[in-house]
Structure formats: C-alpha cells, structure tokens
Motif scaffolding. Sequence first.
Motif, PDB file in Angstrom:
ATOM      1  N   ALA A   8      -2.771 -13.858 -11.067  1.00 37.61           N
ATOM      2  CA  ALA A   8      -2.002 -14.147  -9.863  1.00 37.61           C
ATOM      3  C   ALA A   8      -2.952 -14.715  -8.819  1.00 37.61           C
ATOM      4  CB  ALA A   8      -1.314 -12.888  -9.343  1.00 37.61           C
ATOM      5  N   SER A   9      -2.964 -16.047  -8.687  1.00 36.91           N
ATOM      6  CA  SER A   9      -3.887 -16.682  -7.746  1.00 36.91           C
ATOM      7  C   SER A   9      -3.565 -16.313  -6.302  1.00 36.91           C
ATOM      8  CB  SER A   9      -3.828 -18.200  -7.919  1.00 36.91           C
ATOM      9  OG  SER A   9      -2.515 -18.686  -7.718  1.00 36.91           O
ATOM     10  N   LYS A  10      -2.316 -15.937  -6.044  1.00 29.68           N
ATOM     11  CA  LYS A  10      -1.915 -15.554  -4.695  1.00 29.68           C
ATOM     12  C   LYS A  10      -2.706 -14.346  -4.195  1.00 29.68           C
ATOM     13  CE  LYS A  10       2.306 -14.169  -2.179  1.00 29.68           C
ATOM     14  NZ  LYS A  10       3.767 -13.925  -2.335  1.00 29.68           N
ATOM     15  N   PHE A  11      -3.071 -13.441  -5.124  1.00 27.74           N
ATOM     16  CA  PHE A  11      -3.746 -12.206  -4.739  1.00 27.74           C
ATOM     17  C   PHE A  11      -5.139 -12.065  -5.366  1.00 27.74           C
ATOM     18  CE2 PHE A  11       0.856 -11.323  -4.998  1.00 27.74           C
ATOM     19  CZ  PHE A  11       1.103 -11.105  -3.661  1.00 27.74           C
ATOM     20  N   GLY A  12      -5.506 -12.967  -6.262  1.00 23.81           N
ATOM     21  CA  GLY A  12      -6.783 -12.827  -6.958  1.00 23.81           C
ATOM     22  C   GLY A  12      -6.796 -11.643  -7.895  1.00 23.81           C
ATOM     23  N   VAL A  13      -5.680 -11.404  -8.592  1.00 25.62           N
ATOM     24  CA  VAL A  13      -5.536 -10.238  -9.458  1.00 25.62           C
ATOM     25  C   VAL A  13      -5.288 -10.699 -10.896  1.00 25.62           C
ATOM     26  CG1 VAL A  13      -4.180  -8.166  -9.968  1.00 25.62           C
ATOM     27  CG2 VAL A  13      -4.625  -8.816  -7.597  1.00 25.62           C
ATOM     28  N   PHE A  14      -5.989 -10.058 -11.839  1.00 26.89           N
ATOM     29  CA  PHE A  14      -5.700 -10.238 -13.260  1.00 26.89           C
ATOM     30  C   PHE A  14      -4.801  -9.089 -13.719  1.00 26.89           C
ATOM     31  CE2 PHE A  14      -9.573 -12.722 -12.909  1.00 26.89           C
ATOM     32  CZ  PHE A  14      -9.305 -13.817 -13.727  1.00 26.89           C
ATOM     33  N   TYR A  15      -3.775  -9.412 -14.508  1.00 26.78           N
ATOM     34  CA  TYR A  15      -2.903  -8.399 -15.096  1.00 26.78           C
ATOM     35  C   TYR A  15      -3.101  -8.404 -16.609  1.00 26.78           C
ATOM     36  CZ  TYR A  15      -0.508  -8.848 -10.601  1.00 26.78           C
ATOM     37  OH  TYR A  15      -0.206  -8.911  -9.260  1.00 26.78           O
ATOM     38  N   PHE A  16      -3.103  -7.210 -17.202  1.00 32.84           N
ATOM     39  CA  PHE A  16      -3.271  -7.055 -18.635  1.00 32.84           C
ATOM     40  C   PHE A  16      -2.048  -6.333 -19.192  1.00 32.84           C
ATOM     41  CE2 PHE A  16      -7.430  -7.516 -16.854  1.00 32.84           C
ATOM     42  CZ  PHE A  16      -8.148  -8.244 -17.787  1.00 32.84           C
ATOM     43  N   LEU A  17      -1.443  -6.924 -20.222  1.00 33.68           N
ATOM     44  CA  LEU A  17      -0.291  -6.315 -20.883  1.00 33.68           C
ATOM     45  C   LEU A  17      -0.644  -6.124 -22.350  1.00 33.68           C
ATOM     46  CD1 LEU A  17       2.733  -5.493 -20.990  1.00 33.68           C
ATOM     47  CD2 LEU A  17       3.258  -7.898 -21.431  1.00 33.68           C
ATOM     48  N   ASP A  18      -0.603  -4.863 -22.821  1.00 36.01           N
ATOM     49  CA  ASP A  18      -0.942  -4.626 -24.215  1.00 36.01           C
ATOM     50  C   ASP A  18       0.314  -4.669 -25.080  1.00 36.01           C
ATOM     51  OD1 ASP A  18       0.387  -2.194 -24.083  1.00 36.01           O
ATOM     52  OD2 ASP A  18      -1.421  -0.996 -23.908  1.00 36.01           O
ATOM     53  N   LEU A  19       0.145  -4.454 -26.365  1.00 34.84           N
ATOM     54  CA  LEU A  19       1.264  -4.570 -27.296  1.00 34.84           C
ATOM     55  C   LEU A  19       2.341  -3.517 -27.061  1.00 34.84           C
ATOM     56  CD1 LEU A  19      -0.622  -5.400 -30.626  1.00 34.84           C
ATOM     57  CD2 LEU A  19       0.612  -6.951 -29.091  1.00 34.84           C
ATOM     58  N   GLU A  20       1.992  -2.427 -26.383  1.00 32.20           N
ATOM     59  CA  GLU A  20       2.964  -1.388 -26.080  1.00 32.20           C
ATOM     60  C   GLU A  20       3.683  -1.647 -24.758  1.00 32.20           C
ATOM     61  OE1 GLU A  20       3.730   0.973 -28.183  1.00 32.20           O
ATOM     62  OE2 GLU A  20       2.249   0.149 -29.581  1.00 32.20           O
ATOM     63  N   GLY A  21       3.340  -2.731 -24.082  1.00 32.79           N
ATOM     64  CA  GLY A  21       3.996  -3.048 -22.821  1.00 32.79           C
ATOM     65  C   GLY A  21       3.419  -2.314 -21.622  1.00 32.79           C
ATOM     66  N   LEU A  22       2.216  -1.714 -21.753  1.00 35.22           N
ATOM     67  CA  LEU A  22       1.602  -0.978 -20.657  1.00 35.22           C
ATOM     68  C   LEU A  22       0.711  -1.908 -19.843  1.00 35.22           C
ATOM     69  CD1 LEU A  22       0.667   2.299 -22.566  1.00 35.22           C
ATOM     70  CD2 LEU A  22       2.664   1.880 -21.120  1.00 35.22           C
ATOM     71  N   PHE A  23       0.671  -1.675 -18.536  1.00 32.47           N
ATOM     72  CA  PHE A  23      -0.008  -2.589 -17.628  1.00 32.47           C
ATOM     73  C   PHE A  23      -1.254  -1.992 -17.006  1.00 32.47           C
ATOM     74  CE2 PHE A  23       3.905  -4.948 -17.636  1.00 32.47           C
ATOM     75  CZ  PHE A  23       3.462  -6.254 -17.487  1.00 32.47           C
ATOM     76  N   ALA A  25      -4.399  -3.677 -14.018  1.00 32.76           N
ATOM     77  CA  ALA A  25      -4.797  -4.822 -13.208  1.00 32.76           C
ATOM     78  C   ALA A  25      -6.284  -4.712 -12.893  1.00 32.76           C
ATOM     79  CB  ALA A  25      -3.988  -4.878 -11.919  1.00 32.76           C
ATOM     80  N   VAL A  26      -6.906  -5.873 -12.654  1.00 28.35           N
ATOM     81  CA  VAL A  26      -8.295  -5.912 -12.215  1.00 28.35           C
ATOM     82  C   VAL A  26      -8.362  -6.754 -10.949  1.00 28.35           C
ATOM     83  CG1 VAL A  26     -10.618  -6.697 -12.738  1.00 28.35           C
ATOM     84  CG2 VAL A  26      -9.249  -5.590 -14.518  1.00 28.35           C
ATOM     85  N   LYS A  27      -8.889  -6.122  -9.878  1.00 29.80           N
ATOM     86  CA  LYS A  27      -9.035  -6.816  -8.599  1.00 29.80           C
ATOM     87  C   LYS A  27     -10.389  -6.430  -8.012  1.00 29.80           C
ATOM     88  CE  LYS A  27      -6.819  -7.630  -4.136  1.00 29.80           C
ATOM     89  NZ  LYS A  27      -5.663  -7.294  -3.254  1.00 29.80           N
ATOM     90  N   ASN A  28     -11.148  -7.437  -7.611  1.00 32.83           N
ATOM     91  CA  ASN A  28     -12.492  -7.197  -7.067  1.00 32.83           C
ATOM     92  C   ASN A  28     -13.336  -6.357  -8.022  1.00 32.83           C
ATOM     93  OD1 ASN A  28     -11.793  -8.602  -4.715  1.00 32.83           O
ATOM     94  ND2 ASN A  28     -10.969  -6.731  -3.770  1.00 32.83           N
ATOM     95  N   ILE A  32      -7.276  -1.125 -12.066  1.00 30.14           N
ATOM     96  CA  ILE A  32      -6.203  -0.365 -11.416  1.00 30.14           C
ATOM     97  C   ILE A  32      -5.087  -0.164 -12.432  1.00 30.14           C
ATOM     98  CG2 ILE A  32      -4.542  -0.323  -9.516  1.00 30.14           C
ATOM     99  CD1 ILE A  32      -6.380  -2.352  -8.084  1.00 30.14           C
ATOM    100  N   GLU A  33      -4.758   1.097 -12.722  1.00 30.59           N
ATOM    101  CA  GLU A  33      -3.662   1.384 -13.645  1.00 30.59           C
ATOM    102  C   GLU A  33      -2.330   1.161 -12.937  1.00 30.59           C
ATOM    103  OE1 GLU A  33      -3.998   1.982 -16.750  1.00 30.59           O
ATOM    104  OE2 GLU A  33      -6.185   2.116 -16.713  1.00 30.59           O
ATOM    105  N   LEU A  34      -1.436   0.477 -13.596  1.00 36.53           N
ATOM    106  CA  LEU A  34      -0.094   0.235 -13.057  1.00 36.53           C
ATOM    107  C   LEU A  34       0.907   1.033 -13.874  1.00 36.53           C
ATOM    108  CD1 LEU A  34      -0.275  -3.621 -12.497  1.00 36.53           C
ATOM    109  CD2 LEU A  34      -0.765  -1.805 -10.872  1.00 36.53           C
ATOM    110  N   LYS A  35       1.625   1.898 -13.209  1.00 38.26           N
ATOM    111  CA  LYS A  35       2.565   2.769 -13.912  1.00 38.26           C
ATOM    112  C   LYS A  35       3.861   2.006 -14.171  1.00 38.26           C
ATOM    113  CE  LYS A  35       0.676   7.046 -12.028  1.00 38.26           C
ATOM    114  NZ  LYS A  35       0.970   8.279 -11.266  1.00 38.26           N
TER     115      LYS A  35
END
Length: 401
Positions: A8-23, A25-28, A32-35
């Motif tokens: 997300a270039s708007k926030f400078g955040v990388f999101y990771f989605l695994d095969l189980e659909g769990l999220f 994020a990496v920022k700076n 960061i775990e996303l529930k």
Amino acid sequence: TGFRIYYASKFGVFYFLDLEGLFAAVKNSQRIELKAKGAVFLPGMDGDFYLHSVSAHPKQGKAQIAISRISDTVITPIYRTDPVFSNTELVTFVIDQDHFYVFDPFDKRFIRVFQKKEEKYRTDLNLGWNHMIDREGNLWLGGPHGLTRVFGFHVLHYTEEDGYQPNSQSLFTDANEDLVVASFDRGLQVMKNGKFETVPVRNRYNPTARVNLYPGARRDSKGIAHIMTVPHTVIRWDGKKIIYPENYPIGGAFCFFEDPEKQSFYYGTDHGLFIQPYLGEHTVLPIFPGKKKNKIVAIAKDRKGRLVLGGFQGTTLYSKDETIHLPTAEMPYDLGANAMAGDQKGNIWIGNNDGLWMFNGEHFQKIKNNRFNDFIASMLMVDSSWLFIGGLRAFGLLDVR
C-alpha cells in the motif's frame, strides 16, 4: 512459504496473506499482526485495501460474505451479506470508487453495496462474457440475455424491449461515441437517445443467409471500427454505414490489431495472419500459433517490435525477419493466449486456459491470483494502471503498475 505480498503505497505498508488467509503487515521494518482472515484481498481505487471473506451458515446451508476495509494497519468491518450464496467458489467480488459488487452466477444474484446499503438485482447476465469502458469511465457488460450499464449509483439493464438484440459478441464506441453492440447473427445495434437502432449486415455471397459477428471488434486510430465476421472476414463501421472490403478471402476473422509504426492492420483469420497496409494490397501468411491447428484469436506487440500471435492452444512470435513458434529452449511457454493487453512498460498481459500470465519480451511468468487461475476470455487496459479482466469465474480490475 505460500505467502502473497501486497504493498500500500499510500501508507508505506506491506501486507502478507498466507494460504490460510491470515494477515500480517510490515511498516517501518516492524511486523504487525492483523486479526483478520480472508479469502480475497483487493486494492481499492481510494488507496485502501479491502478484504473479502466467506463463511458458512450451518443452519441454512448457505454462505455469507463479509467485507472489511484495511487502512494502514486498521481493519474496519463495513459490510456483511445475508447467508444467501450457494456456491462461494463462483462468487465475484470487485470494487470501484463508490461501490462493492458481489455476483453469484450460480444463484444469478447481483448485489451492489454503497455505504452499507444493499441493492439487489437478479439477472441472467454472464458478467464475464464481454465488456468495455466508455469515455466517462462507465462499465458495460454484455451477454446472451441482455446488456448492463453500471454508472455512478445506477445499474441499467437493457433487453429486447429497448431494441437490444441478444447474444452480443462485441461492444465498442464508434466515431460518434455511440455505443455499438455486435450481435452474433442479428447485425449491429447502435444506441441513440437510450434506444437501440438495428443496422442489418448483408451477406454478399448468399443474400438469404445471415452474417455471423464475432468477438474482437476494435476502433482504429481514425475511429473506424473493424468487426470480425463470417463469411466476409472483416467489415468496417465508420459511424454512418458499413464498409464491405473488396477481394477479401471467404472465411472468418477473430481479432484485430493496428500498428501505426508499420502503418498496417493485422487480423487473425481462418487462413492465418492477415496483413492489410494502410495503402496497398493485403497479404495472408499461413501462420498458426504454436505451429498447431488453431486460429489466431489475440494479437499484441512486444517491446522488441514483434507481434505475439495467440491461439487457444499455442503462441507464436512474428516479425518480418523471423517466425518463432513456442515453446523453444529459451522460452518454454507452451500455452495459448485467449486475450492480451499491453501496458506502458511494454509488458504483455496474457489470459489463457491456465489463468493470468505476463510476457516481458524475454520470459513468460505465471501471475498467481485466486480469482483468475483458470479460463480468461478477455482483458482491457482501462488506463495506465488498471487492467480489466473478464474470466470464466470472475471479472475485476488488476493494478499492473
């Protein structure tokens, strides 16, 4: 392993989605775990991302869809449907600036959501059949049972009562910016003042037989529409009348490509690659994609100036100097190309029976996307960033920047 990565270039955040659909994020450089858990993760045109998840309703035997907005690292639930869907694998989810669209072709339910308000439309329209974006940015969807225009807060569905002839094969705007629908065997329908006017296509070889119109109609640089037909190969529409080219071989055409640099038109036909210079006589080269018995149904130009000729079962690279039938040792790509579109970087995006691929002039790369992992029928660059894809199971926008 098995992660999909989004940025997300708007926030400078990388999101990771695994095969189980769990999220996560990496920022700076911080994880960061996303529930949240989801099935589809899509970028919105507002810079946020949207999570689409499916859950079963055990009592009713149906499934319901939940939609959440992910802004930076904050997840906000924004909508949940009733448990109405019967086949979650066929559910289409797509977003634009104002709405969410959810379509279940199994139940023939088309649901549009705006600010948590659900608007339901029941339609027999196959949304992946053919489509176009008009000059105002509105989406048009055509199919055997009707034509739908999606614009702003409205969805209009046109039927035979409006003069629309079913079984549309191509949608395009002509030199007058009027919408034109090419019906399989009922001629052209030109929309004027909200109503369709039929323009018959005559058969010059057999006056009692109908002319069949095929997908692949496109406008050239002068605004003339080239329409694929059987048995005339190609006819042209200048906004006022149909032009029947002289001395073309009897047969069918399936795609059109213009190369202003070469000052030529190219068609994929029954007879191979049909080349029509702006000035001069046409030629036909007996080239069949992959050197197999399949027709050219898509044409694009790579960054080396070669034509990429795609058929349902094979692909060939063509230039005046050489013809390369794939696969080769350097390019072991052995699939076809049902549809192709080129981006501003010179990459060619390919839709085939295996889903979505990309060709950079040197290598073919499989693009893994859980909505487009099987048959893709059509694609269109909307602007420099967005590729619109029509598939067997879904339609939607892909950010190709």
